[in-house]
Write an enzyme that holds these catalytic residues in place. Structure first.
Site, PDB file in Angstrom:
ATOM      1  N   SER A  64       0.766  -1.092   0.017  1.00  0.00           N
ATOM      2  CA  SER A  64      -0.108   0.065   0.006  1.00  0.00           C
ATOM      3  C   SER A  64       0.888   1.366  -0.017  1.00  0.00           C
ATOM      4  O   SER A  64       1.718   1.506   1.094  1.00  0.00           O
ATOM      5  CB  SER A  64      -0.820   0.096   1.244  1.00  0.00           C
ATOM      6  OG  SER A  64      -1.307   1.297   1.353  1.00  0.00           O
ATOM      7  N   HIS A 103      -1.187  -1.110  -4.594  1.00  0.00           N
ATOM      8  CA  HIS A 103      -2.396  -0.787  -3.771  1.00  0.00           C
ATOM      9  C   HIS A 103      -2.464   0.740  -3.436  1.00  0.00           C
ATOM     10  O   HIS A 103      -1.657   1.080  -2.843  1.00  0.00           O
ATOM     11  CB  HIS A 103      -2.566  -1.576  -2.396  1.00  0.00           C
ATOM     12  CG  HIS A 103      -3.782  -1.459  -1.588  1.00  0.00           C
ATOM     13  ND1 HIS A 103      -5.048  -2.229  -1.934  1.00  0.00           N
ATOM     14  CD2 HIS A 103      -4.057  -0.713  -0.728  1.00  0.00           C
ATOM     15  CE1 HIS A 103      -5.984  -1.759  -1.285  1.00  0.00           C
ATOM     16  NE2 HIS A 103      -5.520  -0.944  -0.562  1.00  0.00           N
ATOM     17  N   ASP A 129      -4.455   3.988  -2.082  1.00  0.00           N
ATOM     18  CA  ASP A 129      -5.661   4.037  -1.260  1.00  0.00           C
ATOM     19  C   ASP A 129      -6.156   5.545  -1.602  1.00  0.00           C
ATOM     20  O   ASP A 129      -5.446   6.536  -1.290  1.00  0.00           O
ATOM     21  CB  ASP A 129      -5.185   4.020   0.307  1.00  0.00           C
ATOM     22  CG  ASP A 129      -4.860   2.655   0.710  1.00  0.00           C
ATOM     23  OD1 ASP A 129      -6.045   1.793   0.469  1.00  0.00           O
ATOM     24  OD2 ASP A 129      -3.808   2.181   1.184  1.00  0.00           O
ATOM     25  N   MET A 187      -8.836   8.200  -0.661  1.00  0.00           N
ATOM     26  CA  MET A 187      -9.584   8.732   0.497  1.00  0.00           C
ATOM     27  C   MET A 187     -10.202  10.096   0.457  1.00  0.00           C
ATOM     28  O   MET A 187      -9.467  10.992  -0.098  1.00  0.00           O
ATOM     29  CB  MET A 187      -8.998   8.567   1.800  1.00  0.00           C
ATOM     30  CG  MET A 187      -8.394   7.280   2.101  1.00  0.00           C
ATOM     31  SD  MET A 187      -7.811   7.151   3.742  1.00  0.00           S
ATOM     32  CE  MET A 187      -6.509   5.651   3.834  1.00  0.00           C
ATOM     33  N   HIS A 230      -8.168   1.302  -4.171  1.00  0.00           N
ATOM     34  CA  HIS A 230      -8.980   1.030  -3.098  1.00  0.00           C
ATOM     35  C   HIS A 230      -9.932   2.136  -2.970  1.00  0.00           C
ATOM     36  O   HIS A 230      -9.218   3.176  -2.331  1.00  0.00           O
ATOM     37  CB  HIS A 230      -8.203   0.730  -1.905  1.00  0.00           C
ATOM     38  CG  HIS A 230      -9.238   0.321  -0.640  1.00  0.00           C
ATOM     39  ND1 HIS A 230      -8.674   0.176   0.520  1.00  0.00           N
ATOM     40  CD2 HIS A 230     -10.395   0.213  -0.583  1.00  0.00           C
ATOM     41  CE1 HIS A 230      -9.433   0.100   1.243  1.00  0.00           C
ATOM     42  NE2 HIS A 230     -10.559  -0.036   0.717  1.00  0.00           N
ATOM     43  N   MET A 275     -12.008   4.491  -1.088  1.00  0.00           N
ATOM     44  CA  MET A 275     -12.780   4.868   0.113  1.00  0.00           C
ATOM     45  C   MET A 275     -13.411   6.033  -0.172  1.00  0.00           C
ATOM     46  O   MET A 275     -13.054   7.097   0.451  1.00  0.00           O
ATOM     47  CB  MET A 275     -11.654   4.820   1.032  1.00  0.00           C
ATOM     48  CG  MET A 275     -11.186   3.193   1.532  1.00  0.00           C
ATOM     49  SD  MET A 275      -9.727   3.325   2.620  1.00  0.00           S
ATOM     50  CE  MET A 275      -8.610   3.498   1.281  1.00  0.00           C
ATOM     51  N   MET A 334     -11.685  -5.695   4.693  1.00  0.00           N
ATOM     52  CA  MET A 334     -10.912  -5.168   5.557  1.00  0.00           C
ATOM     53  C   MET A 334     -10.628  -5.584   6.941  1.00  0.00           C
ATOM     54  O   MET A 334     -11.506  -6.166   7.400  1.00  0.00           O
ATOM     55  CB  MET A 334     -11.664  -3.711   5.757  1.00  0.00           C
ATOM     56  CG  MET A 334     -11.799  -2.874   4.580  1.00  0.00           C
ATOM     57  SD  MET A 334     -10.171  -2.506   3.775  1.00  0.00           S
ATOM     58  CE  MET A 334      -9.445  -1.630   5.174  1.00  0.00           C
ATOM     59  N   ASP A 391      -6.486  -6.218   3.817  1.00  0.00           N
ATOM     60  CA  ASP A 391      -6.129  -5.125   4.051  1.00  0.00           C
ATOM     61  C   ASP A 391      -6.105  -4.580   5.255  1.00  0.00           C
ATOM     62  O   ASP A 391      -7.339  -4.542   5.697  1.00  0.00           O
ATOM     63  CB  ASP A 391      -6.759  -4.205   2.858  1.00  0.00           C
ATOM     64  CG  ASP A 391      -6.375  -2.743   2.940  1.00  0.00           C
ATOM     65  OD1 ASP A 391      -5.028  -2.640   3.480  1.00  0.00           O
ATOM     66  OD2 ASP A 391      -6.776  -1.878   2.338  1.00  0.00           O
TER      67      ASP A 391
END
Ligand code: DX5
Ligand code: ZN
Length: 245
Positions: free
Chosen positions: A9, A34, A36, A38, A75, A77, A167, A201
């Site tokens: 990540s 990965h 992320d 957000m 990913h 979010m 998760m 994750d």
């Protein structure tokens, strides 16, 4: 179970030298990156968006095959996950993994409540595939796996996700404690779907990989355990050999 896919990540990378950090992680043996995303709304933290992904993409070759090396595993979010699929496709994302909770929370109870930005998980998987991306569905700790049955057993291949993300921390931050309480979800999925890519994750590293691998996870995300390691290549290889043993 399918073979191990190790996905460091980049949340734990140095954002001031993100391109170089991504190249180094790939050289250390990573399969995927990965990524992320957000939005400060779905989770209480903000990272970066498509423009940053597009810049990083220039440093890491596009995968030459489905699920291949260099896959950008995004990913998401974020609220309103449908709204950003095309942007991320253009930026060079390969796998768009949305949160089941975000798809439903914005879809509302009745079909009338839908707007262009909102959708059911099933419609969203189809849309992601229509945009030429692999589709993932992520579940927060509070969400049970039974919600995925309809998708995973859909007669229509376009509606079936390519990966499920369980998760093992509350999404939002790196470096949190691994929640072993989530592993029965992985076990249940692995039992029913021997070929499914199941990603875990949060809190994964040398101390927790045995449990995750035993439960049946094959796509392993690790942020702080890889980027914080003295020898990241060694950690990546340990994660891989534990899953493939
Ligand atoms: C958390 C993110 C994770 C995070 C994992 O919301 O989805 O990908 O980077 O970090 P570690 O491996 O440090 O728990
Ligand atoms: Zn993540």
């Amino acid at each position: 179970a399918p073979k191990a896919i190790i996905a460091p990540s980049i949340l734990s990378a140095d954002f001031a030298q993100l391109g170089a950090d991504c190249v180094r992680t790939m050289d250390q043996g990573a399969d995927w990156l990965h990524v992320d995303i957000m939005d400060g709304h779905f989770v209480p933290n903000i990272t970066f968006g498509a423009p940053v992904v597009a810049k990083v993409r220039k440093h890491v070759d596009k995968p030459s095959a489905k699920y291949g090396r260099g896959t950008f595993d995004c990913h998401m979010m974020i609220s309103e996950p449908k709204k950003w699929v095309k942007e991320f496709q253009k930026a060079g994302c390969d796998l768009y993994c949305f949160h089941y909770e975000a798809a439903y929370s914005s879809a509302g109870e009745s079909p009338e409540a839908k707007t262009d930005e909102t959708t059911s998980p099933r419609e969203l998987v189809r849309y992601i595939h229509d945009c030429g991306l692999l589709a993932g569905v992520a579940l927060k700790p509070a969400t049970g796996v039974e919600v995925l049955t309809e998708l995973l057993e859909s007669a229509d291949e376009k509606e079936r996700p390519d990966m499920v993300l369980i998760m093992t921390v509350e999404p939002g931050f790196g470096g949190q404690k691994f929640m072993a309480s989530e592993l029965p979800k992985v076990q249940a999925l692995r039992k029913k779907y021997p070929e499914l890519n199941i990603e875990v994750d949060g809190g994964l590293g040398p101390g927790t990989i045995d449990q995750a691998a035993d439960a049946g996870a094959n796509v392993i995300v690790a942020g702080s355990a890889v980027f914080g390691a003295k020898d990241p290549a060694e950690v990546i290889s340990l994660l891989r050999s534990t899953v493939d043993k």
